[in-house]
Design an enzyme around this catalytic site. Sequence first.
Site, mmCIF file in Angstrom:
data_model
loop_
_atom_site.group_PDB
_atom_site.id
_atom_site.type_symbol
_atom_site.label_atom_id
_atom_site.label_comp_id
_atom_site.label_asym_id
_atom_site.label_seq_id
_atom_site.Cartn_x
_atom_site.Cartn_y
_atom_site.Cartn_z
ATOM 1 N N LEU A 46 1.594 6.156 6.107
ATOM 2 C CA LEU A 46 2.368 6.384 4.888
ATOM 3 C C LEU A 46 1.893 5.394 3.834
ATOM 4 O O LEU A 46 1.723 4.205 4.128
ATOM 5 C CB LEU A 46 3.870 6.176 5.140
ATOM 6 C CG LEU A 46 4.665 7.342 5.735
ATOM 7 C CD1 LEU A 46 6.105 6.903 6.011
ATOM 8 C CD2 LEU A 46 4.654 8.560 4.822
ATOM 9 N N ASP A 47 1.680 5.877 2.602
ATOM 10 C CA ASP A 47 1.297 4.990 1.505
ATOM 11 C C ASP A 47 2.394 3.963 1.256
ATOM 12 O O ASP A 47 3.569 4.193 1.575
ATOM 13 C CB ASP A 47 1.055 5.799 0.232
ATOM 14 C CG ASP A 47 -0.188 6.671 0.319
ATOM 15 O OD1 ASP A 47 -1.095 6.331 1.100
ATOM 16 O OD2 ASP A 47 -0.243 7.697 -0.398
ATOM 17 N N PRO A 48 2.052 2.813 0.656
ATOM 18 C CA PRO A 48 3.066 1.781 0.415
ATOM 19 C C PRO A 48 4.294 2.275 -0.346
ATOM 20 O O PRO A 48 5.424 1.881 -0.025
ATOM 21 C CB PRO A 48 2.298 0.728 -0.395
ATOM 22 C CG PRO A 48 0.887 0.865 0.091
ATOM 23 C CD PRO A 48 0.697 2.336 0.322
#
Length: 336
Positions: A46-48
């Site tokens: 998951l992206d930040p």
Amino acid sequence: MARDARGNAPSGLIVVDKPGGMTSHDVVARIRRLAGTRRVGHAGTLDPMATGVLVVGVEKATRLLGHLTLTEKEYQATIRLGQATDTGDAEGTVLTSNTGLTPGTPARPAARLTRAEVEAAAAALTGEIQQVPPAVSAIKVAGRRAYQLAREGAPPVLPPRPVTVWSFTVQALRPVSAVSAGPAASIPAASVPGDPAAGAAASTSGDLLDVDVEVRCSSGTYIRALARDMGEALGVGGHLTRLRRTRVGPYDLSAAHGLDELAERLTVLPLAEAAAAAFPVRELSAEEARSLSHGGRLPGLGGAAGPVAAFGPDGTLIALVEEKDGAARPLAVFVP
């Protein structure tokens, strides 16, 4: 959290509700400290800026992770139409703002788009599609991550990849001022035929348009790319401002725990239970279990394609197997 006789952390999955602002690796590092083991990994980055379901494997369950990433996923997201960024999300630099992207097309405020137009753009991105991943992504190009090349000023041109989007549903539209970027009143998606607002422009009080969507898709689908492609198709540009993953395979938010909660009590889904929830099950005889535990092959049963969780007579998870050419071969063995 109970440990085994050797003091090791139990093997199993931890379903984390990832907070925004952390990388998936940050979450793994936190779980390593809580579990007291370095043998921890995750299934599906998951992206930040994203939040939601991140499946983390501990000890032997790390062998499940590569197979879990192949399952379908569900997301809730907000797409801002009228602005395109170099990353496809709100963390990037704005490239275009409220202008037509197609040469010769006059600028058109995104907020003048009708619900019908937005829903048609979503429908065109549904099904089996060829998707170009964002240049700022973890895909490897000649041994290096694409995002590293992009940061060095040489963003790669990535080839399209086949992905499946089973559903891409518009939930609500909100006009947004390009100056304040503050949301206006929400306009829910049409739910019944004949809704008088269904073909009307969302609003003319803002320049941009925030679109809340729900997506169910295959592994490897970039929601950022869906936002980008929707904006390009509508001629106004688009990027992602919110992303929350609500499900990975059988694991959804109802089973997820925040990091603060896990710090108080580390909840681990036992290995056997996790495998039974994620894969079809094959029950073995004692002899079959012995053979498989040593890497042997078993006669195929003509079952469904993909990994199958094979259990011994006592309920112990022996291995993940996959059938090919009439035989079931082990993909990962979990005993002894």
